[in-house]
Design an enzyme around this catalytic site. Structure first.
Site, short mmCIF file in Angstrom:
data_model
loop_
_atom_site.label_atom_id
_atom_site.label_comp_id
_atom_site.label_asym_id
_atom_site.label_seq_id
_atom_site.Cartn_x
_atom_site.Cartn_y
_atom_site.Cartn_z
N LYS A 139 0.82 -1.21 0.00
CA LYS A 139 0.00 0.00 0.00
C LYS A 139 0.86 1.27 0.00
CE LYS A 139 -4.01 -2.19 2.17
NZ LYS A 139 -4.95 -2.13 3.30
N PHE A 151 -15.79 3.48 6.83
CA PHE A 151 -14.38 3.68 6.49
C PHE A 151 -14.10 3.76 4.99
CE2 PHE A 151 -15.05 -0.91 6.84
CZ PHE A 151 -14.49 -1.37 5.65
N ARG A 200 -1.47 -14.61 4.24
CA ARG A 200 -2.17 -13.90 5.31
C ARG A 200 -1.42 -14.03 6.64
NH1 ARG A 200 -6.57 -11.45 4.18
NH2 ARG A 200 -7.51 -11.54 6.25
N THR A 213 -5.08 -7.70 10.46
CA THR A 213 -5.45 -6.48 9.74
C THR A 213 -5.15 -5.25 10.57
OG1 THR A 213 -7.16 -7.69 8.54
CG2 THR A 213 -7.35 -5.29 8.59
N ARG A 234 2.72 -6.47 8.80
CA ARG A 234 1.95 -5.35 9.37
C ARG A 234 2.55 -4.87 10.68
NH1 ARG A 234 -3.61 -7.93 7.33
NH2 ARG A 234 -3.73 -6.87 5.31
N ASN A 269 -2.32 0.08 6.86
CA ASN A 269 -1.71 -1.12 7.42
C ASN A 269 -0.66 -1.77 6.52
OD1 ASN A 269 -3.36 -2.35 5.55
ND2 ASN A 269 -4.59 -3.48 7.04
N HIS A 299 -2.02 -5.65 1.71
CA HIS A 299 -3.31 -6.32 1.52
C HIS A 299 -3.02 -7.71 1.00
CE1 HIS A 299 -7.34 -7.27 -0.04
NE2 HIS A 299 -6.69 -7.74 -1.10
#
Length: 143
Positions: free
Chosen positions: A11, A59, A87, A93, A104, A114, A117
């Protein structure tokens, strides 16, 4: 066990920290093969389309604003049990709940920012890969 593909985003906040190479190195160290990747700057329309399942949630607008605030790196990763393993590598998350050593925990700034993804299912992975990658843009690794 069958080889799976999953989808990953680095991100804008993690791209801005210049940790793309570090994240890729961790993918590879964990046994993932990177079979597709590109950097792009999402338009508002693209971000709204990608996150359409969250439209109407409190959000959503902030997420779209964040995801269009700078470039992202999208990738297709391949390994056995890729979705769950990716994951696990990302961590929770909410970075406040992420285990030490996860991406993260190391690169997130907040729940929204965070850092990364990852697809939450094989079905999501297929949909998300198709959103960003066209025919011939994912290259099976033969060696």
């Amino acid at each position: 066990m069958a080889i799976e593909r999953t989808f990953s985003i680095i991100k804008p906040n993690a791209v801005a920290k210049n940790v793309i190479g570090s994240i890729f190195a961790r993918f590879e160290a964990a046994g993932f093969k990177i079979v597709g990747t590109k950097m792009l700057h999402l338009t508002v329309e693209q971000a709204r389309g990608f996150y359409a399942e969250h439209d109407g949630k409190p959000f959503f607008d902030g997420l779209v604003e964040f995801m269009t605030s700078g470039p992202i790196v999208v990738s297709v990763l391949e390994s056995e049990n890729a979705v769950q393993r990716h994951r696990d590598l990302l961590g929770a998350t909410n970075p406040a709940n992420a285990l030490a050593g996860t991406l993260r925990a190391d690169y997130a700034d907040s729940l929204t920012e965070n850092g990364t993804h990852g697809s939450d299912s094989l079905e999501s992975a297929q949909r998300e890969i198709a959103f960003f990658f066209g025919e011939g843009e994912v290259c099976p690794r033969t060696r």
